[in-house]
Write a protein that holds these residues in place. Structure first.
Motif, PDB file in Angstrom:
ATOM      1  N   GLU A  76       0.844  -1.202   0.000  1.00 41.23           N
ATOM      2  CA  GLU A  76       0.000   0.000   0.000  1.00 41.23           C
ATOM      3  C   GLU A  76       0.883   1.257   0.000  1.00 41.23           C
ATOM      4  O   GLU A  76       1.995   1.250   0.538  1.00 41.23           O
ATOM      5  N   PRO A  77       0.413   2.375  -0.577  1.00 44.57           N
ATOM      6  CA  PRO A  77       1.160   3.644  -0.496  1.00 44.57           C
ATOM      7  C   PRO A  77       1.374   4.032   0.967  1.00 44.57           C
ATOM      8  O   PRO A  77       0.580   3.666   1.848  1.00 44.57           O
ATOM      9  N   LEU A  78       2.445   4.770   1.226  1.00 42.90           N
ATOM     10  CA  LEU A  78       2.801   5.126   2.606  1.00 42.90           C
ATOM     11  C   LEU A  78       1.661   5.854   3.308  1.00 42.90           C
ATOM     12  O   LEU A  78       1.381   5.593   4.476  1.00 42.90           O
ATOM     13  N   ASN A  79       0.993   6.769   2.616  1.00 44.90           N
ATOM     14  CA  ASN A  79      -0.128   7.496   3.227  1.00 44.90           C
ATOM     15  C   ASN A  79      -1.197   6.544   3.744  1.00 44.90           C
ATOM     16  O   ASN A  79      -1.733   6.707   4.844  1.00 44.90           O
ATOM     17  N   LYS A  80      -1.507   5.529   2.925  1.00 46.50           N
ATOM     18  CA  LYS A  80      -2.529   4.557   3.297  1.00 46.50           C
ATOM     19  C   LYS A  80      -2.071   3.726   4.489  1.00 46.50           C
ATOM     20  O   LYS A  80      -2.861   3.446   5.404  1.00 46.50           O
ATOM     21  N   ARG A  81      -0.802   3.349   4.496  1.00 48.51           N
ATOM     22  CA  ARG A  81      -0.265   2.566   5.619  1.00 48.51           C
ATOM     23  C   ARG A  81      -0.340   3.368   6.917  1.00 48.51           C
ATOM     24  O   ARG A  81      -0.641   2.820   7.984  1.00 48.51           O
ATOM     25  N   ILE A  82      -0.052   4.658   6.823  1.00 42.55           N
ATOM     26  CA  ILE A  82      -0.105   5.513   8.011  1.00 42.55           C
ATOM     27  C   ILE A  82      -1.537   5.624   8.521  1.00 42.55           C
ATOM     28  O   ILE A  82      -1.787   5.542   9.737  1.00 42.55           O
ATOM     29  N   GLU A  83      -2.482   5.799   7.617  1.00 43.62           N
ATOM     30  CA  GLU A  83      -3.891   5.887   8.023  1.00 43.62           C
ATOM     31  C   GLU A  83      -4.346   4.615   8.732  1.00 43.62           C
ATOM     32  O   GLU A  83      -5.038   4.674   9.759  1.00 43.62           O
ATOM     33  N   LEU A  84      -3.945   3.466   8.198  1.00 46.79           N
ATOM     34  CA  LEU A  84      -4.302   2.188   8.819  1.00 46.79           C
ATOM     35  C   LEU A  84      -3.618   2.030  10.177  1.00 46.79           C
ATOM     36  O   LEU A  84      -4.211   1.507  11.127  1.00 46.79           O
ATOM     37  N   LEU A  85      -2.365   2.502  10.272  1.00 46.82           N
ATOM     38  CA  LEU A  85      -1.622   2.425  11.528  1.00 46.82           C
ATOM     39  C   LEU A  85      -2.267   3.306  12.592  1.00 46.82           C
ATOM     40  O   LEU A  85      -2.376   2.904  13.761  1.00 46.82           O
ATOM     41  N   ILE A  86      -2.730   4.489  12.209  1.00 46.62           N
ATOM     42  CA  ILE A  86      -3.419   5.390  13.146  1.00 46.62           C
ATOM     43  C   ILE A  86      -4.686   4.721  13.685  1.00 46.62           C
ATOM     44  O   ILE A  86      -4.936   4.727  14.895  1.00 46.62           O
ATOM     45  N   LEU A  87      -5.455   4.126  12.804  1.00 47.58           N
ATOM     46  CA  LEU A  87      -6.685   3.447  13.225  1.00 47.58           C
ATOM     47  C   LEU A  87      -6.385   2.288  14.184  1.00 47.58           C
ATOM     48  O   LEU A  87      -7.052   2.130  15.212  1.00 47.58           O
ATOM     49  N   ALA A  88      -5.380   1.495  13.833  1.00 43.99           N
ATOM     50  CA  ALA A  88      -5.027   0.347  14.673  1.00 43.99           C
ATOM     51  C   ALA A  88      -4.522   0.789  16.043  1.00 43.99           C
ATOM     52  O   ALA A  88      -4.859   0.191  17.071  1.00 43.99           O
ATOM     53  N   LEU A  89      -3.728   1.841  16.074  1.00 41.76           N
ATOM     54  CA  LEU A  89      -3.199   2.345  17.338  1.00 41.76           C
ATOM     55  C   LEU A  89      -4.297   2.968  18.192  1.00 41.76           C
ATOM     56  O   LEU A  89      -4.280   2.842  19.422  1.00 41.76           O
ATOM     57  N   GLU A  90      -5.252   3.634  17.566  1.00 41.36           N
ATOM     58  CA  GLU A  90      -6.386   4.193  18.313  1.00 41.36           C
ATOM     59  C   GLU A  90      -7.164   3.092  19.022  1.00 41.36           C
ATOM     60  O   GLU A  90      -7.530   3.226  20.191  1.00 41.36           O
ATOM     61  N   VAL A  91      -7.410   1.998  18.311  1.00 43.63           N
ATOM     62  CA  VAL A  91      -8.114   0.851  18.898  1.00 43.63           C
ATOM     63  C   VAL A  91      -7.285   0.258  20.041  1.00 43.63           C
ATOM     64  O   VAL A  91      -7.810  -0.062  21.118  1.00 43.63           O
ATOM     65  N   ALA A  92      -5.972   0.136  19.817  1.00 44.57           N
ATOM     66  CA  ALA A  92      -5.089  -0.447  20.835  1.00 44.57           C
ATOM     67  C   ALA A  92      -5.043   0.417  22.091  1.00 44.57           C
ATOM     68  O   ALA A  92      -5.056  -0.102  23.217  1.00 44.57           O
ATOM     69  N   ILE A  93      -4.991   1.722  21.918  1.00 48.11           N
ATOM     70  CA  ILE A  93      -4.941   2.638  23.068  1.00 48.11           C
ATOM     71  C   ILE A  93      -6.204   2.495  23.918  1.00 48.11           C
ATOM     72  O   ILE A  93      -6.130   2.453  25.154  1.00 48.11           O
ATOM     73  N   ILE A  94      -7.357   2.411  23.269  1.00 44.46           N
ATOM     74  CA  ILE A  94      -8.615   2.243  24.016  1.00 44.46           C
ATOM     75  C   ILE A  94      -8.630   0.905  24.749  1.00 44.46           C
ATOM     76  O   ILE A  94      -8.991   0.826  25.930  1.00 44.46           O
ATOM     77  N   SER A  95      -8.205  -0.160  24.063  1.00 48.81           N
ATOM     78  CA  SER A  95      -8.252  -1.499  24.668  1.00 48.81           C
ATOM     79  C   SER A  95      -7.226  -1.666  25.785  1.00 48.81           C
ATOM     80  O   SER A  95      -7.434  -2.454  26.709  1.00 48.81           O
ATOM     81  N   LYS A  96      -6.121  -0.911  25.709  1.00 46.14           N
ATOM     82  CA  LYS A  96      -5.053  -1.041  26.713  1.00 46.14           C
ATOM     83  C   LYS A  96      -5.125   0.054  27.776  1.00 46.14           C
ATOM     84  O   LYS A  96      -4.268   0.111  28.653  1.00 46.14           O
TER      85      LYS A  96
END
Length: 290
Positions: free
Chosen positions: A197-217
């Motif tokens: 995936e383009p870097l921009n897309k990877r960053i967007e997916l990483l932000i979403l995943a980290l947001e979920v992780a922060i809430i769960s942790k």
């Protein structure tokens, strides 16, 4: 080699401030930890207040001699700022040990007591939040590579949280640890690095995943700070919180943790009147359900 090393440390064994002396020699498994030196000597002494380093050369061998206090050693173990120190303490050979001081330290590392673990989790969670917020802000302003760098560091802190949660100290090879402990985080790491995936897309997916992780942790990661709040009777100001000794290791990021806890309704804002009209001082109180 042993004779050379002994000449450097043997006089320290008789000094009253010396707690322990360890030696780590370079081999294939410890090359990174010895920083390219042929041997490391680590002296734990209460006769120093700083981390003191000296370098020697003898018979073609390069030796680094490090001296630190036991307070500095324990601080480094909790904060994780010197991960190579764990390798020295775990794998170093004890050549002097006053009153089994170092044996107890090694035992503490092996058992990783709940108190140490809880504080270390909150320190790593605070670093996760800091890197995440900075990475997200940089990305939104168009600083793509700087944003990615910060978000990738946030992912490293998430990995360390997973390792600590399972009762282990994060090592230099933290991703090998995470691969066994929490493969979902390892997969996220691989996708961030290797996805087509383009870097921009990877960053967007990483932000979403980290947001979920922060809430769960959140409760796990902030538990040490929540325990501090539970110990306080009534509301507390931020200046009072920042002065508490127990939070000093993550003091710089304490307000960031506090704001997330407010957003997720773990903590309530209490307004206090001031002499200035329509201006209130805000204090904080942990919610009763916690």
């Amino acid at each position: 080699m042993d004779i050379l090393l002994r000449q450097l440390y043997q006089d320290q064994a008789s000094k009253e401030h010396t707690c322990a002396i360890l030696v780590l020699k370079k081999d294939d498994s410890s090359f990174l930890s010895t920083d390219g030196f042929d041997a490391i000597i680590l002296l734990i002494s209460d006769g120093v207040t700083d981390w003191v380093s000296k370098h020697y050369e003898a018979s073609g061998k390069r030796i680094a001699f490090h001296t630190m206090s036991q307070d500095m050693m324990h601080h480094s173990l909790i904060t994780g700022n010197q991960r190579r120190l764990i390798d020295w303490l775990v794998n170093g050979k004890i050549v002097y040990d006053r009153n089994e001081f170092m044996q107890e330290v090694k035992q503490r590392i092996d058992t990783f007591p709940p108190g140490d673990r809880t504080k270390k989790l909150t320190i790593q969670f605070a670093k996760l939040l800091r890197r995440f917020e900075e990475g997200k802000a940089l990305f939104s302003r168009g600083y793509i590579l700087d944003g990615f760098s910060n978000l990738f560091h946030a992912l490293h802190h998430l990995a360390r949280i997973a390792v600590i949660k399972d009762g282990f100290y994060p090592e230099v090879t933290v991703w090998e640890q995470v691969k066994k402990i929490e493969p979902e985080i390892h997969k996220l790491y691989q996708e961030a690095l290797n996805s087509e995936e383009p870097l921009n897309k990877r960053i967007e997916l990483l932000i979403l995943a980290l947001e979920v992780a922060i809430i769960s942790k959140l409760e796990l990661g902030a538990n040490h700070f929540l325990d501090v709040l539970r110990s306080i009777d009534g509301e507390v100001s931020v200046s009072e919180l920042l002065s508490i000794q127990e939070v000093q290791e993550y003091r710089i990021d304490l307000e960031l943790i506090l704001n997330v806890l407010i957003q997720k309704e773990f903590v309530t804002i209490v307004k206090k009147e001031t002499p200035a009209k329509a201006i209130f001082q805000t204090k904080y109180k942990i919610n009763d359900f916690l």
